[in-house]
Design a protein around this motif. Structure first.
Motif, PDB file in Angstrom:
ATOM      1  N   SER A 117      -7.733  23.940   4.953  1.00  0.00           N
ATOM      2  CA  SER A 117      -7.554  25.152   6.356  1.00  0.00           C
ATOM      3  C   SER A 117      -9.004  25.785   6.356  1.00  0.00           C
ATOM      4  N   LYS A 118      -9.237  26.204   7.475  1.00  0.00           N
ATOM      5  CA  LYS A 118     -10.567  26.685   7.948  1.00  0.00           C
ATOM      6  C   LYS A 118     -10.165  28.182   7.960  1.00  0.00           C
ATOM      7  N   ALA A 119      -9.204  28.407   7.444  1.00  0.00           N
ATOM      8  CA  ALA A 119      -8.823  29.899   7.535  1.00  0.00           C
ATOM      9  C   ALA A 119      -9.392  30.897   6.422  1.00  0.00           C
ATOM     10  N   ASP A 120      -9.602  32.021   6.534  1.00  0.00           N
ATOM     11  CA  ASP A 120     -10.178  32.872   5.398  1.00  0.00           C
ATOM     12  C   ASP A 120      -8.923  33.396   4.828  1.00  0.00           C
ATOM     13  N   PHE A 121      -8.948  33.644   3.453  1.00  0.00           N
ATOM     14  CA  PHE A 121      -7.848  34.098   2.630  1.00  0.00           C
ATOM     15  C   PHE A 121      -8.448  35.198   1.823  1.00  0.00           C
ATOM     16  N   PHE A 122      -7.620  36.513   1.914  1.00  0.00           N
ATOM     17  CA  PHE A 122      -8.115  37.623   1.221  1.00  0.00           C
ATOM     18  C   PHE A 122      -6.701  37.936   0.371  1.00  0.00           C
ATOM     19  N   VAL A 123      -6.885  38.592  -0.653  1.00  0.00           N
ATOM     20  CA  VAL A 123      -5.899  38.923  -1.687  1.00  0.00           C
ATOM     21  C   VAL A 123      -6.158  40.532  -1.735  1.00  0.00           C
ATOM     22  N   ASP A 126      -4.398  44.163  -6.314  1.00  0.00           N
ATOM     23  CA  ASP A 126      -3.234  43.909  -7.085  1.00  0.00           C
ATOM     24  C   ASP A 126      -2.678  42.628  -7.075  1.00  0.00           C
ATOM     25  N   LYS A 127      -3.220  41.751  -6.229  1.00  0.00           N
ATOM     26  CA  LYS A 127      -2.752  40.453  -5.971  1.00  0.00           C
ATOM     27  C   LYS A 127      -1.316  40.018  -5.549  1.00  0.00           C
ATOM     28  N   ARG A 128      -0.959  41.234  -5.027  1.00  0.00           N
ATOM     29  CA  ARG A 128       0.559  40.825  -4.480  1.00  0.00           C
ATOM     30  C   ARG A 128       0.707  40.399  -2.930  1.00  0.00           C
ATOM     31  N   PHE A 129      -0.500  40.778  -2.236  1.00  0.00           N
ATOM     32  CA  PHE A 129      -0.125  40.188  -0.796  1.00  0.00           C
ATOM     33  C   PHE A 129      -1.578  39.521  -0.453  1.00  0.00           C
ATOM     34  N   PHE A 130      -1.134  38.215   0.272  1.00  0.00           N
ATOM     35  CA  PHE A 130      -2.311  37.342   0.899  1.00  0.00           C
ATOM     36  C   PHE A 130      -2.372  37.933   2.229  1.00  0.00           C
ATOM     37  N   LEU A 131      -3.742  37.947   2.754  1.00  0.00           N
ATOM     38  CA  LEU A 131      -3.914  38.173   4.099  1.00  0.00           C
ATOM     39  C   LEU A 131      -4.714  36.792   4.548  1.00  0.00           C
ATOM     40  N   PHE A 164       3.629  35.089   7.055  1.00  0.00           N
ATOM     41  CA  PHE A 164       3.099  35.375   8.464  1.00  0.00           C
ATOM     42  C   PHE A 164       1.738  35.980   8.060  1.00  0.00           C
ATOM     43  N   ILE A 165       1.080  37.059   8.977  1.00  0.00           N
ATOM     44  CA  ILE A 165      -0.250  37.216   8.716  1.00  0.00           C
ATOM     45  C   ILE A 165      -0.577  37.890   7.445  1.00  0.00           C
ATOM     46  N   VAL A 166       0.175  39.060   6.990  1.00  0.00           N
ATOM     47  CA  VAL A 166       0.226  39.335   5.686  1.00  0.00           C
ATOM     48  C   VAL A 166       1.443  38.795   5.043  1.00  0.00           C
ATOM     49  N   MET A 167       1.124  38.079   3.901  1.00  0.00           N
ATOM     50  CA  MET A 167       2.260  37.291   3.358  1.00  0.00           C
ATOM     51  C   MET A 167       2.376  37.770   1.900  1.00  0.00           C
ATOM     52  N   GLN A 168       3.589  37.954   1.394  1.00  0.00           N
ATOM     53  CA  GLN A 168       3.962  38.214   0.162  1.00  0.00           C
ATOM     54  C   GLN A 168       3.373  37.017  -0.674  1.00  0.00           C
ATOM     55  N   SER A 169       2.614  37.321  -1.823  1.00  0.00           N
ATOM     56  CA  SER A 169       2.322  35.937  -2.487  1.00  0.00           C
ATOM     57  C   SER A 169       3.402  35.235  -3.155  1.00  0.00           C
ATOM     58  N   VAL A 170       3.456  34.027  -3.079  1.00  0.00           N
ATOM     59  CA  VAL A 170       4.476  32.987  -3.990  1.00  0.00           C
ATOM     60  C   VAL A 170       4.074  33.374  -5.542  1.00  0.00           C
ATOM     61  N   PHE A 171       3.040  33.266  -5.674  1.00  0.00           N
ATOM     62  CA  PHE A 171       2.381  33.414  -7.008  1.00  0.00           C
ATOM     63  C   PHE A 171       2.199  34.610  -7.726  1.00  0.00           C
ATOM     64  N   TYR A 172       3.158  35.663  -7.393  1.00  0.00           N
ATOM     65  CA  TYR A 172       2.993  36.909  -8.038  1.00  0.00           C
ATOM     66  C   TYR A 172       4.168  37.253  -8.917  1.00  0.00           C
ATOM     67  N   PRO A 173       3.757  37.905 -10.036  1.00  0.00           N
ATOM     68  CA  PRO A 173       2.514  37.843 -10.759  1.00  0.00           C
ATOM     69  C   PRO A 173       2.195  36.453 -11.007  1.00  0.00           C
ATOM     70  N   ASP A 174       0.840  36.337 -11.318  1.00  0.00           N
ATOM     71  CA  ASP A 174       0.212  35.039 -11.790  1.00  0.00           C
ATOM     72  C   ASP A 174      -0.182  34.831 -13.128  1.00  0.00           C
ATOM     73  N   GLU A 175       0.028  35.885 -13.926  1.00  0.00           N
ATOM     74  CA  GLU A 175      -0.667  35.813 -15.117  1.00  0.00           C
ATOM     75  C   GLU A 175      -0.512  34.562 -16.153  1.00  0.00           C
ATOM     76  N   ARG A 176       0.869  34.109 -15.909  1.00  0.00           N
ATOM     77  CA  ARG A 176       1.256  32.853 -16.634  1.00  0.00           C
ATOM     78  C   ARG A 176       1.240  31.570 -15.899  1.00  0.00           C
ATOM     79  N   ILE A 177       0.703  31.779 -14.728  1.00  0.00           N
ATOM     80  CA  ILE A 177       0.608  30.309 -13.984  1.00  0.00           C
ATOM     81  C   ILE A 177      -0.616  29.657 -14.083  1.00  0.00           C
ATOM     82  N   ASN A 178      -0.732  28.372 -14.377  1.00  0.00           N
ATOM     83  CA  ASN A 178      -2.226  27.741 -14.399  1.00  0.00           C
ATOM     84  C   ASN A 178      -2.104  26.498 -13.719  1.00  0.00           C
ATOM     85  N   ILE A 179      -1.005  25.843 -13.128  1.00  0.00           N
ATOM     86  CA  ILE A 179      -0.833  24.912 -12.194  1.00  0.00           C
ATOM     87  C   ILE A 179      -0.193  25.272 -11.026  1.00  0.00           C
ATOM     88  N   ARG A 180      -0.840  24.750  -9.823  1.00  0.00           N
ATOM     89  CA  ARG A 180      -0.038  25.176  -8.526  1.00  0.00           C
ATOM     90  C   ARG A 180       0.102  23.595  -7.856  1.00  0.00           C
TER      91      ARG A 180
END
Length: 355
Positions: A117-123, A126-131, A164-180
């Motif tokens: 994707s050519k989009a820019d991603f910001f978090v 607290d890593k809870r929401f993506f923009l 949508f534009i502000v997205m609840q992160s699927v991977f929240y909290p991500d402390e124990r996630i190492n493969i996506r």
């Protein structure tokens, strides 16, 4: 003197922890957007604009219309604020939590992955929401179908379509996630080499990387397969294709296993009737978890799931791309196909890879 020394030691320890955290973020493909970062001014304006917008109650806005706020050096436009506030409330995100995440003093983070994707991603810090930056066409598509989306969400309150534009992160909290994984249900171009692209990029693996594995959900399989079928049918009606299932998993801890098993015990008749009515409205029991709407607990693992990238229309450009890929990849499964074929293939992948 001793107090000063203790304070200095404490500050030093804090700085070390902060430095280690920043190093960890870099290893994970997440970079702090500090004053030296190229996106610092942009994200500062986003934060200021969000703070100004969130300062108004949703009732202040016209239900589906835009409010324009002229701020210091830029303009902030907020679309259909009451609609999105209602959607946030439906997944138990309070306005205070939303504002605290988006408008905190902590810097936003830049998310860097192997996405095309050519989009820019910001978090948020607290890593809870993506923009995510969106094109004008994507915004128009979102707003023109907002009523249909809200109707779908009211009918299926645990829909996996949440982005949508502000997205609840699927991977929240991500402390124990190492493969996506990013799954489209096809084969052409759906492999990511785990050993390339450098350690400073978050690797998101794809369909072919998942070969030989299964999403092990046990009794939750039928619910999951049904909800994916319902969501993709809705996207098919909107003439949308090329969406993905985001997927990650982590082993359940012993206390999580014990808590899950306690839900399986027999319940009084009155509770059973209430539970039946609950399921009849396409709802499900959710784990006691911060991001429960995107979490499904199987017998041994906790899965994080969500359907994303729901803005691609099957117009003339995609039809021509379909023709070109048909000639280049005869007999092979590629992503650019009709929405009907895409949704059927997507659901078949879910069915074949879920136990």
């Amino acid at each position: 003197m001793a107090q000063k020394k203790a304070a200095g030691t404490s500050n030093s320890a804090t700085r070390r922890r902060w430095w280690n955290l920043r190093q960890q973020w870099r290893m994970l493909g997440v970079f702090e957007i500090n004053p030296e970062h190229e996106f610092y001014q942009l994200t500062s304006m986003i934060k200021e604009g969000m703070h100004a917008s969130c300062s108004f109650t949703p009732d202040f806005f016209s239900y589906y219309h835009c409010l324009t706020l002229a701020l210091q050096g830029f303009v902030m436009q907020t679309f259909a604020a009451p609609v999105f506030a209602k959607l946030r409330a439906s997944v138990n995100i309070t306005e205070e939590e939303y504002m605290n995440s988006l408008c905190s003093d902590g810097c936003y983070l830049q998310f860097v992955s192997n996405s095309k994707s050519k989009a820019d991603f910001f978090v948020t810090n607290d890593k809870r929401f993506f923009l995510k930056t969106q094109s004008r066409r994507e915004v128009r598509f979102l707003l023109s179908n907002l009523q249909a989306y809200t109707d779908h969400f009211e009918k299926y309150p645990h829909s996996l379509l949440k982005y949508f534009i502000v997205m609840q992160s699927v991977f929240y909290p991500d402390e124990r996630i190492n493969i996506r994984y990013d799954i489209k249900g096809c084969e052409v171009g759906r492999w990511t080499d785990p050993d390339k692209e450098g350690k400073q990029i978050i690797k998101v693996l794809k369909d072919n990387n998942f070969e030989g594995q299964y999403i092990e959900l046990g009794q939750e399989k039928s619910w999951f397969a049904h909800q994916v079928k319902v969501d993709t049918a809705f996207l098919r009606e909107l003439n949308v294709l090329d969406y993905s299932l985001l997927l990650a998993h982590q082993p359940l801890h012993r206390d999580e296993l014990e808590g899950k098993h306690s839900l399986d015990r027999s319940c009084p008749v009155s509770d059973a009737i209430e539970l039946q009515e609950f399921h009849e409205h396409h709802r499900r029991l959710l784990p006691n978890f911060q991001n429960a709407v995107h979490v499904i607990d199987g017998p041994h693992c906790r899965y994080f799931v969500g359907i994303i990238d729901i803005f691609t229309i099957y117009g003339m450009k995609k039809r021509l791309e379909n023709l070109w890929k048909s000639l280049r990849y005869p007999g092979r499964a590629f992503s650019t196909v009709s929405p009907t074929k895409y949704s059927h293939r997507f659901c078949r992948w879910i069915q074949d890879h879920t136990q």
